[in-house]
Design an enzyme around this catalytic site. Structure first.
Site, PDB file in Angstrom:
ATOM      1  N   ASP A 133       1.182   4.965 -10.212  1.00  0.00           N
ATOM      2  CA  ASP A 133       0.517   4.892 -11.522  1.00  0.00           C
ATOM      3  C   ASP A 133      -0.999   4.930 -11.322  1.00  0.00           C
ATOM      4  O   ASP A 133      -1.588   3.943 -10.887  1.00  0.00           O
ATOM      5  CB  ASP A 133       0.910   3.589 -12.231  1.00  0.00           C
ATOM      6  CG  ASP A 133       0.301   3.499 -13.616  1.00  0.00           C
ATOM      7  OD1 ASP A 133       0.873   4.084 -14.540  1.00  0.00           O
ATOM      8  OD2 ASP A 133      -0.752   2.859 -13.754  1.00  0.00           O
ATOM      9  N   GLU A 135      -5.064   5.251 -12.321  1.00  0.00           N
ATOM     10  CA  GLU A 135      -6.046   4.988 -13.377  1.00  0.00           C
ATOM     11  C   GLU A 135      -7.140   6.033 -13.242  1.00  0.00           C
ATOM     12  O   GLU A 135      -7.371   6.573 -12.150  1.00  0.00           O
ATOM     13  CB  GLU A 135      -6.626   3.570 -13.260  1.00  0.00           C
ATOM     14  CG  GLU A 135      -5.601   2.464 -13.321  1.00  0.00           C
ATOM     15  CD  GLU A 135      -4.741   2.486 -14.570  1.00  0.00           C
ATOM     16  OE1 GLU A 135      -5.244   2.853 -15.647  1.00  0.00           O
ATOM     17  OE2 GLU A 135      -3.543   2.148 -14.464  1.00  0.00           O
ATOM     18  N   ASP A 233       0.935  11.093 -15.032  1.00  0.00           N
ATOM     19  CA  ASP A 233       0.329  10.892 -13.703  1.00  0.00           C
ATOM     20  C   ASP A 233       0.424  12.141 -12.831  1.00  0.00           C
ATOM     21  O   ASP A 233      -0.587  12.648 -12.335  1.00  0.00           O
ATOM     22  CB  ASP A 233       1.005   9.700 -12.996  1.00  0.00           C
ATOM     23  CG  ASP A 233       0.769   8.417 -13.755  1.00  0.00           C
ATOM     24  OD1 ASP A 233      -0.155   7.666 -13.408  1.00  0.00           O
ATOM     25  OD2 ASP A 233       1.483   8.176 -14.752  1.00  0.00           O
ATOM     26  N   HIS A 291      -3.094  -1.994 -17.278  1.00  0.00           N
ATOM     27  CA  HIS A 291      -3.976  -0.854 -16.957  1.00  0.00           C
ATOM     28  C   HIS A 291      -4.740  -1.044 -15.652  1.00  0.00           C
ATOM     29  O   HIS A 291      -5.609  -0.235 -15.331  1.00  0.00           O
ATOM     30  CB  HIS A 291      -4.967  -0.521 -18.078  1.00  0.00           C
ATOM     31  CG  HIS A 291      -4.298  -0.137 -19.366  1.00  0.00           C
ATOM     32  ND1 HIS A 291      -3.430   0.929 -19.471  1.00  0.00           N
ATOM     33  CD2 HIS A 291      -4.350  -0.698 -20.596  1.00  0.00           C
ATOM     34  CE1 HIS A 291      -2.996   1.007 -20.713  1.00  0.00           C
ATOM     35  NE2 HIS A 291      -3.517   0.020 -21.419  1.00  0.00           N
ATOM     36  N   ASP A 296       0.211  -2.364 -12.845  1.00  0.00           N
ATOM     37  CA  ASP A 296       1.158  -1.508 -13.566  1.00  0.00           C
ATOM     38  C   ASP A 296       2.335  -1.110 -12.662  1.00  0.00           C
ATOM     39  O   ASP A 296       3.496  -1.189 -13.057  1.00  0.00           O
ATOM     40  CB  ASP A 296       0.459  -0.236 -14.092  1.00  0.00           C
ATOM     41  CG  ASP A 296      -0.452  -0.518 -15.284  1.00  0.00           C
ATOM     42  OD1 ASP A 296      -0.428  -1.648 -15.813  1.00  0.00           O
ATOM     43  OD2 ASP A 296      -1.194   0.399 -15.692  1.00  0.00           O
TER      44      ASP A 296
END
Ligand code: AMP
Ligand code: MG
Ligand code: MG
Length: 336
Positions: A133, A135, A233, A291, A296
């Site tokens: 995941d 960011e 992603d 987040h 996550d």
């Protein structure tokens, strides 16, 4: 074992592929094609134990609130008396998430039978899974067209025999075009500017990640598939970042992967929902900073383990389209 397909129509799959899939699942690979396809379909047949005839959405799926009202939450859970709205206000009261809207999901292939049987864990088609995941840079009110650059890249290695996390790869990444995070981005992700300033570039980080893959012989010695929350992603953030870094998409990011949000919705016959809402279904709360990529992914592994315990087979249910998902080529261009 890399060509796992989204098997909506088993007629399109060769007998050899069906046999290979059955064998890898410990099932009898003998018989005619129709028998093999039925056996595989039967193995992964949705239970739809929550299917209903009333109050469903247009697809016949319940929303999470309906599901939670009916679902038996384990008694030993401290949230067992809380309503869904209490445990996960985000699903019912938050404005729509501009990044995670379904706007870009239309190219996804429909999936039919990646769902649960009644109880016990089942053998999985892959030896390992990588919960992933990212960011990215962002701004308040930013949409999907925003010039995202990856700033966090967490990957949890899961052993498919027990769905335990066996190792972690985690790196922050310094953006090459806009290395200064917005206040909104720092608050959303919990990542301070000083961390980003001291981080490697995306290609440097990828080099470290590939050494991690190599350590476990992932994708060659040991079969493996990514697990993500939604299509964004691998489909979008990786595409944008590879364009920015002017490197080809790594081959392991061209393989079909497991979208846990989609898998969850199909398993429990409900609408797709975010990590908090999926946890709430099990009577759990998000742990850590929502987040934050690493938090996550950790929470995603909790959901993955619950799904596995419910007898779900983690078969890839998402893949890149033939054109590499260049649906939105403008989004990878540098901002003016
Ligand atoms: P997530 O995996 O949900 O934490 O989101 C991945 C990335 O999407 C974030 O790092 C942001 O770049 C972007 N994003 C997520 N939610 C929002 C939001 N509400 N507003 C702007 N960007 C967002
Ligand atoms: Mg995400
Ligand atoms: Mg995240």
């Amino acid at each position: 074992m890399t060509s796992w397909q989204t098997i909506r129509n088993t007629n399109k799959i060769s007998v050899e592929a069906l046999r290979a899939q059955l064998s890898s699942l410990g099932l009898d690979p003998r018989g005619r094609k129709r028998v093999l396809a039925e056996r595989l379909r039967h193995y992964m047949n949705p239970v739809n134990e929550f299917s209903t005839t009333t109050n469903n959405n247009a697809n016949g799926n319940k929303n999470l609130t309906q599901l939670l009202n009916e679902k038996h939450i384990p008694k030993d859970n401290k949230n067992s008396n809380e309503t869904f709205a209490q445990t996960s206000p985000s699903l019912s009261s938050s404005p729509p998430d501009p990044i995670h809207s379904d706007r870009e999901v239309e190219n996804e292939k429909p999936v039919e039978f990646f769902t649960s049987s009644k109880s016990n864990p089942k053998p999985q088609p892959f030896e390992h899974y990588l919960c992933f995941d990212v960011e990215a840079t962002c701004e308040e009110g930013g949409t999907f067209d925003y010039f995202h650059e990856i700033i966090e890249f967490p990957v949890l290695l899961i052993d498919s025999k027990n769905f335990e996390v066996v190792d972690v790869f985690h790196s922050y990444v310094k953006p090459s075009v806009n290395p200064t995070l917005t206040e909104f981005c720092k608050k959303l992700t919990g990542i301070p500017q000083s961390t980003i300033d001291a981080s490697p570039s995306f290609p440097e980080m990828l080099n470290d990640f590939q050494q991690f893959l190599h350590r476990y012989q992932l994708f060659y010695g040991s079969s493996c598939a990514f697990i993500t929350d939604g299509p964004w992603d691998i489909r979008d953030f990786i595409r944008k970042q590879c364009n920015i870094s002017q490197i080809p998409r790594p081959s392991y990011f061209t393989l079909p992967w497991v979208d846990i949000r989609k898998l969850f919705a199909e398993t429990y016959n409900c609408e797709r929902c975010n990590i908090e809402a999926m946890l709430a279904y099990y009577g759990l709360q998000f742990e850590g900073h929502l987040h934050s990529g690493i938090d996550d992914t950790r929470n995603m592994t909790v959901i993955a383990k619950r799904l596995w315990q419910d007898g779900v087979v983690f078969m890839p249910n998402s893949e890149l389209s033939k054109n590499g998902h260049k649906k939105n080529p403008k989004s990878a261009k540098r901002p003016k």
